[in-house]
Design a protein around this motif. Structure first.
Motif, PDB file in Angstrom:
ATOM      1  N   ILE A 193       4.065   8.412-101.751  1.00  0.00           N
ATOM      2  CA  ILE A 193       4.730   7.515-102.417  1.00  0.00           C
ATOM      3  C   ILE A 193       4.829   7.795-104.187  1.00  0.00           C
ATOM      4  CG2 ILE A 193       3.190   5.415-103.267  1.00  0.00           C
ATOM      5  CD1 ILE A 193       6.990   4.942-101.561  1.00  0.00           C
ATOM      6  N   GLU A 194       3.528   8.247-104.360  1.00  0.00           N
ATOM      7  CA  GLU A 194       3.597   8.469-105.678  1.00  0.00           C
ATOM      8  C   GLU A 194       4.660   9.739-106.352  1.00  0.00           C
ATOM      9  OE1 GLU A 194       0.346  10.956-103.564  1.00  0.00           O
ATOM     10  OE2 GLU A 194       1.092   8.851-103.279  1.00  0.00           O
ATOM     11  N   THR A 195       4.578  10.566-105.330  1.00  0.00           N
ATOM     12  CA  THR A 195       5.692  11.601-105.887  1.00  0.00           C
ATOM     13  C   THR A 195       6.967  11.337-105.592  1.00  0.00           C
ATOM     14  OG1 THR A 195       4.707  12.873-103.712  1.00  0.00           O
ATOM     15  CG2 THR A 195       3.662  13.294-105.957  1.00  0.00           C
ATOM     16  N   GLY A 196       7.431  10.447-104.925  1.00  0.00           N
ATOM     17  CA  GLY A 196       8.740  10.074-104.476  1.00  0.00           C
ATOM     18  C   GLY A 196       9.224  10.666-103.182  1.00  0.00           C
ATOM     19  N   ASP A 197       8.289  10.765-102.265  1.00  0.00           N
ATOM     20  CA  ASP A 197       8.792  11.568-100.925  1.00  0.00           C
ATOM     21  C   ASP A 197       9.203  10.306-100.275  1.00  0.00           C
ATOM     22  OD1 ASP A 197       7.452  14.006-102.024  1.00  0.00           O
ATOM     23  OD2 ASP A 197       5.915  14.131-100.602  1.00  0.00           O
ATOM     24  N   SER A 198       9.896  10.999 -99.140  1.00  0.00           N
ATOM     25  CA  SER A 198      10.730  10.004 -98.208  1.00  0.00           C
ATOM     26  C   SER A 198       9.671   9.586 -97.057  1.00  0.00           C
ATOM     27  CB  SER A 198      11.734  10.500 -97.745  1.00  0.00           C
ATOM     28  OG  SER A 198      11.810  11.652 -97.173  1.00  0.00           O
ATOM     29  N   LEU A 199       8.773  10.606 -96.755  1.00  0.00           N
ATOM     30  CA  LEU A 199       7.641  10.101 -95.758  1.00  0.00           C
ATOM     31  C   LEU A 199       6.300  10.183 -96.237  1.00  0.00           C
ATOM     32  CD1 LEU A 199       8.943  13.470 -93.492  1.00  0.00           C
ATOM     33  CD2 LEU A 199       9.587  10.925 -93.369  1.00  0.00           C
ATOM     34  N   ASN A 200       5.774   9.442 -95.693  1.00  0.00           N
ATOM     35  CA  ASN A 200       4.135   9.066 -95.987  1.00  0.00           C
ATOM     36  C   ASN A 200       3.204  10.068 -95.589  1.00  0.00           C
ATOM     37  OD1 ASN A 200       3.285   8.435 -93.445  1.00  0.00           O
ATOM     38  ND2 ASN A 200       2.054   6.964 -94.182  1.00  0.00           N
ATOM     39  N   ILE A 201       1.954  10.170 -95.918  1.00  0.00           N
ATOM     40  CA  ILE A 201       1.125  11.421 -95.677  1.00  0.00           C
ATOM     41  C   ILE A 201       0.955  11.666 -93.998  1.00  0.00           C
ATOM     42  CG2 ILE A 201      -0.788   9.674 -95.309  1.00  0.00           C
ATOM     43  CD1 ILE A 201      -2.882  11.614 -96.611  1.00  0.00           C
ATOM     44  N   ASP A 202       1.348  10.444 -93.192  1.00  0.00           N
ATOM     45  CA  ASP A 202       1.410  10.878 -91.810  1.00  0.00           C
ATOM     46  C   ASP A 202       2.738  10.938 -91.257  1.00  0.00           C
ATOM     47  OD1 ASP A 202      -1.436  10.780 -91.598  1.00  0.00           O
ATOM     48  OD2 ASP A 202      -1.384   8.375 -91.967  1.00  0.00           O
ATOM     49  N   LYS A 203       3.688  11.177 -91.975  1.00  0.00           N
ATOM     50  CA  LYS A 203       5.124  11.510 -91.727  1.00  0.00           C
ATOM     51  C   LYS A 203       5.767  10.009 -91.173  1.00  0.00           C
ATOM     52  CE  LYS A 203       3.634  16.188 -89.690  1.00  0.00           C
ATOM     53  NZ  LYS A 203       3.603  16.979 -88.641  1.00  0.00           N
ATOM     54  N   VAL A 204       5.547   8.988 -91.794  1.00  0.00           N
ATOM     55  CA  VAL A 204       6.275   7.909 -91.508  1.00  0.00           C
ATOM     56  C   VAL A 204       7.255   7.586 -92.536  1.00  0.00           C
ATOM     57  CG1 VAL A 204       5.944   5.373 -91.132  1.00  0.00           C
ATOM     58  CG2 VAL A 204       4.151   6.755 -90.255  1.00  0.00           C
ATOM     59  N   PRO A 205       8.403   7.462 -92.425  1.00  0.00           N
ATOM     60  CA  PRO A 205       9.546   7.337 -93.434  1.00  0.00           C
ATOM     61  C   PRO A 205       9.106   5.885 -94.157  1.00  0.00           C
ATOM     62  CG  PRO A 205      10.497   8.044 -91.418  1.00  0.00           C
ATOM     63  CD  PRO A 205       8.983   7.633 -91.003  1.00  0.00           C
ATOM     64  N   PHE A 206       9.163   5.887 -95.592  1.00  0.00           N
ATOM     65  CA  PHE A 206       8.627   4.845 -96.155  1.00  0.00           C
ATOM     66  C   PHE A 206       9.847   3.365 -95.853  1.00  0.00           C
ATOM     67  CE2 PHE A 206       6.218   7.720 -99.053  1.00  0.00           C
ATOM     68  CZ  PHE A 206       5.084   6.968 -98.743  1.00  0.00           C
ATOM     69  N   ASP A 207      10.966   3.923 -95.767  1.00  0.00           N
ATOM     70  CA  ASP A 207      12.067   2.694 -95.286  1.00  0.00           C
ATOM     71  C   ASP A 207      11.625   2.127 -94.039  1.00  0.00           C
ATOM     72  OD1 ASP A 207      12.896   4.856 -93.842  1.00  0.00           O
ATOM     73  OD2 ASP A 207      14.736   4.910 -94.312  1.00  0.00           O
ATOM     74  N   ARG A 208      11.122   3.017 -93.183  1.00  0.00           N
ATOM     75  CA  ARG A 208      11.022   2.586 -91.846  1.00  0.00           C
ATOM     76  C   ARG A 208       9.471   1.569 -91.747  1.00  0.00           C
ATOM     77  NH1 ARG A 208      11.217   1.518 -86.620  1.00  0.00           N
ATOM     78  NH2 ARG A 208       9.515   1.699 -85.350  1.00  0.00           N
ATOM     79  N   MET A 209       8.410   2.201 -92.819  1.00  0.00           N
ATOM     80  CA  MET A 209       7.375   1.474 -92.861  1.00  0.00           C
ATOM     81  C   MET A 209       7.370  -0.109 -93.609  1.00  0.00           C
ATOM     82  SD  MET A 209       4.165   2.341 -95.557  1.00  0.00           S
ATOM     83  CE  MET A 209       4.020   3.903 -94.731  1.00  0.00           C
ATOM     84  N   CYS A 210       8.692  -0.034 -94.337  1.00  0.00           N
ATOM     85  CA  CYS A 210       8.945  -1.410 -95.194  1.00  0.00           C
ATOM     86  C   CYS A 210       9.552  -2.371 -94.044  1.00  0.00           C
ATOM     87  CB  CYS A 210      10.174  -1.241 -96.188  1.00  0.00           C
ATOM     88  SG  CYS A 210      10.712  -2.485 -97.073  1.00  0.00           S
ATOM     89  N   GLN A 211      10.304  -1.867 -93.006  1.00  0.00           N
ATOM     90  CA  GLN A 211      10.795  -2.684 -92.061  1.00  0.00           C
ATOM     91  C   GLN A 211       9.608  -3.139 -91.132  1.00  0.00           C
ATOM     92  OE1 GLN A 211      13.805  -4.075 -91.678  1.00  0.00           O
ATOM     93  NE2 GLN A 211      13.137  -5.058 -89.962  1.00  0.00           N
TER      94      GLN A 211
END
Length: 371
Positions: free
Chosen positions: A91-109
Motif C-alpha cells: 500500500i505504501e508504494t501505491g500498488d493496486s495489489l497487496n503482498i499476497d496479490k489481494v486487490p486493495f479495493d477487494r480487501m476494503c470490501q
C-alpha cells in the motif's frame, strides 16, 4: 442501612466494570466509540474466551480466489472465523495489489463485510525496504530504520508511505460513515532479524523511535482514531527479551506473540511449553496493565498432525487464554502453504471439534463487539 450501602457499592463496581474503555487505557484518547467499545469487549473477554482467527480467510483459499462468500474455514467448520487478518504490504508504494496479490479495493470490501457480520479485523504491514525497493525480508543494511526517522535520508519517503497507508485506512467506512475499528500490528517479529526492522538491523532506541513516530503521525497528524495498536514479538526467552524494545504502555494497547509450530509432532511438546510460558508472562503483565494479550500469528504448515487444533494449540493456550489466536493463510498459488484445513483435509474434523469447545468463539458465537 449496611445492606443498602453494600448493594450500592456492588452496583457501582458493576457499573464501572461495564463502562466503555476510557482514554486512560488506550493509546488514542480520541478513539471512536466503536473502537473504544471493541477494546473494552476484548478486555472483558480476556481469560474467558478465545476468538479464532485466520489470515485472508475470505480473500482466497485452496483452489479458489476472489469468490464472494467463500472461506475454507467456513466450508470445514460451518462458520466464519471471529478474527480476520489482512496485510497492507505494497500500500505504501501505491500498488493496486497487496503482498499476497489481494486487490486493495477487494480487501476494503472484505473488511467491511467482516465488520458488518460482527467480526474483528486486524492488519499487519510488510512494507518494502525503502533503501532498495525490495521486500521486508531484505536485510542487506542496518541503516534502514535510522534513515526513515526524522532527519534521515528516507524520511520524506516514509511520510509519503504513511500518507498512503492512512488514505486506505480512512476509506474503511460503512454506508453510515462509521470508521471500521482495526487492530494495527506494525513492525512485528522484531525480536528476530528477518525483517529490516529486526533486532540486529537497528538499535533499541531507533526501533522505539520508529514506533512512536509512526503512531503519533497516524493518530495526531492524520487524525485516524479507529486503530488499536498491537505489539507482537516473535519467540522470546524471558520477560526481559519481550519488553527489551517495548514502546511503553502509552504506545501499546494489546500485547501479542507470533510463534509457529514447526517440525510437527517432533516439536509439539516444545511448542506447547514455549507458548504456555510466554502466555503466562503476558497474563501476569495483563493483570497489572489491564492490556489484553493475543496470539497474533501461529500455525503448523500443512497441518501434519490431524489433531493439531485440540491436542496442540488448545493445550498451549490453557490456562492462560489469549483473547484471540490467528493462524496464517491458505495460499491459493503456493503448494503446501496453508495453516487451516480445507474440505477433505484430515484435520478438518479436529477444527470442528475445536470450534465446539465452550471457550472458543467463531463468528457465529461472538457477542456484539461494537455496542
Amino acid at each position: 442501612m449496611k445492606k443498602r450501602i453494600k448493594y450500592f457499592f456492588t452496583a457501582l463496581l458493576v457499573f464501572c466494570f461495564l463502562l466503555p474503555a476510557t482514554a486512560q487505557n488506550m493509546v488514542d484518547n480520541k478513539a471512536t466509540q466503536e473502537t473504544k467499545t471493541l477494546y473494552r469487549n476484548l478486555q472483558l473477554l480476556q481469560g474467558k474466551s478465545i476468538l479464532f482467527g485466520h489470515q485472508d480467510d475470505t480473500a482466497y483459499g485452496i483452489a479458489w480466489t476472489g469468490e464472494k462468500g467463500q472461506s475454507d474455514v467456513k466450508k470445514v467448520a460451518g462458520d466464519y472465523p471471529a478474527v480476520y487478518g489482512w496485510d497492507l504490504g505494497h500500500i505504501e508504494t501505491g500498488d493496486s495489489l497487496n503482498i499476497d496479490k489481494v486487490p486493495f479495493d477487494r480487501m476494503c470490501q472484505l473488511i467491511l463485510e467482516a465488520y458488518e457480520r460482527g467480526g474483528v479485523n486486524t492488519i499487519s504491514w510488510h512494507l518494502q525496504n525503502p533503501h532498495t525497493g525490495n521486500s521486508s525480508w531484505d536485510v542487506s543494511s542496518d541503516k534502514v530504520v535510522s534513515s526513515i526517522l526524522p532527519g534521515g535520508q528516507k524520511h520524506t519517503m516514509y511520510i509519503q508511505w504513511l500518507d498512503n497507508l492512512a488514505e486506505f485506512i480512512r476509506s474503511l467506512k460503512t454506508k453510515d460513515g462509521i470508521s471500521v475499528p482495526l487492530l494495527f500490528r506494525p513492525f512485528h517479529e522484531h525480536t528476530g532479524s528477518w525483517f529490516w526492522w529486526g533486532k540486529n538491523l537497528c538499535s533499541k532506541d531507533d526501533y522505539v523511535a520508529l514506533w512512536h513516530f509512526t503512531i503519533e503521525y497516524l493518530r495526531d497528524k492524520k487524525q485516524l482514531h479507529n486503530l488499536i495498536y498491537v505489539y507482537s514479538p516473535d519467540f522470546v526467552a524471558n520477560k526481559d527479551d519481550y519488553f527489551e524494545r517495548y514502546p511503553s504502555d502509552s504506545y501499546v494497547d494489546i500485547l501479542g506473540l507470533d510463534l509457529y509450530h514447526r517440525e510437527g509432532e517432533v516439536k509439539a511438546a516444545e511448542f506447547i511449553s514455549n507458548v504456555k510460558r510466554i502466555m503466562k508472562m503476558l497474563n501476569d503483565y495483563s493483570k497489572v496493565s489491564a492490556k489484553p494479550y493475543v496470539f497474533s500469528e501461529t500455525g503448523s504448515s500443512e497441518l501434519p498432525m490431524d489433531d493439531w487444533f485440540t491436542n496442540v494449540l488448545y493445550k498451549a493456550l490453557t490456562p492462560n487464554k489469549p483473547v484471540y489466536v490467528l493462524v496464517w493463510r491458505n495460499a491459493y498459488d503456493i503448494p503446501g502453504h496453508y495453516y487451516a484445513p480445507y474440505p477433505g483435509h484430515p484435520a478438518g474434523k479436529d477444527l470442528k471439534k475445536f470450534m465446539e469447545l465452550s471457550d472458543i468463539l467463531f463468528e457465529g458465537k461472538l457477542p456484539n463487539m461494537y455496542k
